[in-house]
Write an enzyme that holds these catalytic residues in place. Structure first.
Site, short mmCIF file in Angstrom:
data_model
loop_
_atom_site.label_atom_id
_atom_site.label_comp_id
_atom_site.label_asym_id
_atom_site.label_seq_id
_atom_site.Cartn_x
_atom_site.Cartn_y
_atom_site.Cartn_z
N ASP A 78 -4.64 -6.02 -8.17
CA ASP A 78 -4.81 -5.36 -6.89
C ASP A 78 -5.00 -3.87 -7.19
O ASP A 78 -4.85 -3.43 -8.34
CB ASP A 78 -3.61 -5.62 -5.97
CG ASP A 78 -3.94 -5.46 -4.49
OD1 ASP A 78 -5.03 -4.95 -4.18
OD2 ASP A 78 -3.12 -5.85 -3.65
N HIS A 101 0.83 -1.20 0.00
CA HIS A 101 0.00 0.00 0.00
C HIS A 101 0.87 1.26 0.00
O HIS A 101 0.46 2.31 -0.50
CB HIS A 101 -0.91 0.04 1.23
CG HIS A 101 -1.93 -1.05 1.26
ND1 HIS A 101 -1.67 -2.30 1.79
CD2 HIS A 101 -3.21 -1.09 0.82
CE1 HIS A 101 -2.76 -3.05 1.68
NE2 HIS A 101 -3.70 -2.34 1.10
#
Length: 344
Positions: free
Chosen positions: A247, A175
């Site tokens: 993702d 992230h």
């Protein structure tokens, strides 16, 4: 084909128009879209009515720290809890199946099509994974993960194995940055990839989500944008025939692939069928305006295989003895897990 998010607890006309765009296949919901069950139900109903095409509505409702909806829903334990707290292996499998069943039932009762689960990464040292993983040993996690999968499948929810070929052995959080896994190719194939291979062979994964991780001994690109990982390994070697989600292309881990349009193009060219792009409204517009890729009718319809095929009434679900008993047990397990973490 994009899966995108919306800003808040209501939907704007601009967001309706973007969701109606031919290149948008779905919506992913976050905690910021949720006030309570009544508001959420009304929001989803409005979206279904105003976006006239079939829209795939998704969420990350794994359990533990990755559970977007909490108030009014069952607090699910983290996946590590099953193997860690069980007195014997069969107990862990039963708990996991209960969790998969209940999570899927609650989401279907909201008219949400799928939760991106299960996590099949091995180990707990990665900042992005931690207790989201079922465990460290392949032989330990396979039966527990299979229990969770079987619970989801009993309800009829599509399953998404993530994060291929394995995110668990890097410390970095994708992230926030691009992780680099420098282990030998043999280590990845003999360890991390095993859960994916096992469930693909058993035809128990409807979809797979690759990691924003570079495996330096295998390929210079993150797996989410790698022809090697998605075409050579996943499609050809493992014979996976389901859907490949990227993702979230808004994550820092995808920065190596360029701007949002370049990331999307690379992911598509590598083999992703559906692209998540979250928390980047300008990026979504950039991609929709710039993407030259036009899916054919067959590709456009492919994602419909992931939509829910049954309707569940939340009141009827909540009044059933199975639901009540399972909810009580899982919430007790969640509390036990929180207590265990404070002492270990």
């Amino acid at each position: 084909m994009l899966i995108i998010d919306i800003k808040g607890t209501e939907i704007s006309q601009q967001e309706i128009e973007i969701l109606s765009h031919p290149l948008v296949a779905g919506l992913i919901l976050f905690s910021r879209n949720f006030v309570d069950k009544a508001q959420l139900t009304a929001l989803i109903k409005e979206i279904r009515q105003k976006v006239t095409k079939p829209l795939l509505i998704t969420i990350d409702q794994e359990g533990g720290r990755v559970q977007r909806f909490r108030e009014g829903f069952t607090r699910l334990p983290a996946m590590q809890a099953f193997g860690q707290l069980a007195k014997h292996p069969q107990e862990a499998i039963i708990w996991a199946k209960q969790a998969g069943w209940l999570m899927a039932a609650e989401m279907f009762a909201l008219d949400i099509d799928l939760s991106f689960a299960p996590v099949l990464d091995l180990g707990h040292k990665c900042k992005a994974i931690g207790d989201r993983s079922f465990g460290e040993k392949v032989t330990q996690i396979l039966p527990i993960a299979e229990g969770f999968i079987d619970g989801m499948r009993e309800i009829g929810m599509a399953t998404t194995g993530k994060h291929f070929p394995g995110h668990g052995q890097v410390i970095a959080d994708s992230h926030l940055e691009t992780p680099f896994d420098e282990r030998a190719k043999a280590n990845i194939f003999n360890y991390d990839i095993q859960p994916f291979e096992y469930f693909i062979a058993k035809n128990k994964l409807s979809a797979i989500m690759p990691a924003h991780v570079v495996y330096t001994q295998c390929d210079p690109h993150p797996a989410s944008g790698s022809t090697y990982w998605l075409q050579q390994v996943l499609r050809q070697q493992l014979q996976f025939k389901g859907i490949i989600f990227s993702d979230d292309l808004g994550m820092q881990g995808a920065n190596l692939m360029g701007n949002f349009l370049q990331r999307s193009e690379q992911a598509i060219n590598a083999g992703c069928d559906l692209l998540l792009l979250c928390n980047q409204p300008e990026g979504v517009i950039e991609v929709l305006n710039g993407l030259t890729y036009q899916p054919n009718k067959l590709e456009q319809q492919k994602y419909l295989t992931l939509k829910k095929r049954r309707t569940i009434d939340f009141q009827q679900l909540a009044s059933s003895p199975r639901y009540q008993q399972t909810k009580q047990h899982l919430e007790q397990l969640h509390e036990c897990w929180l207590e265990w973490q404070t002492t270990h």
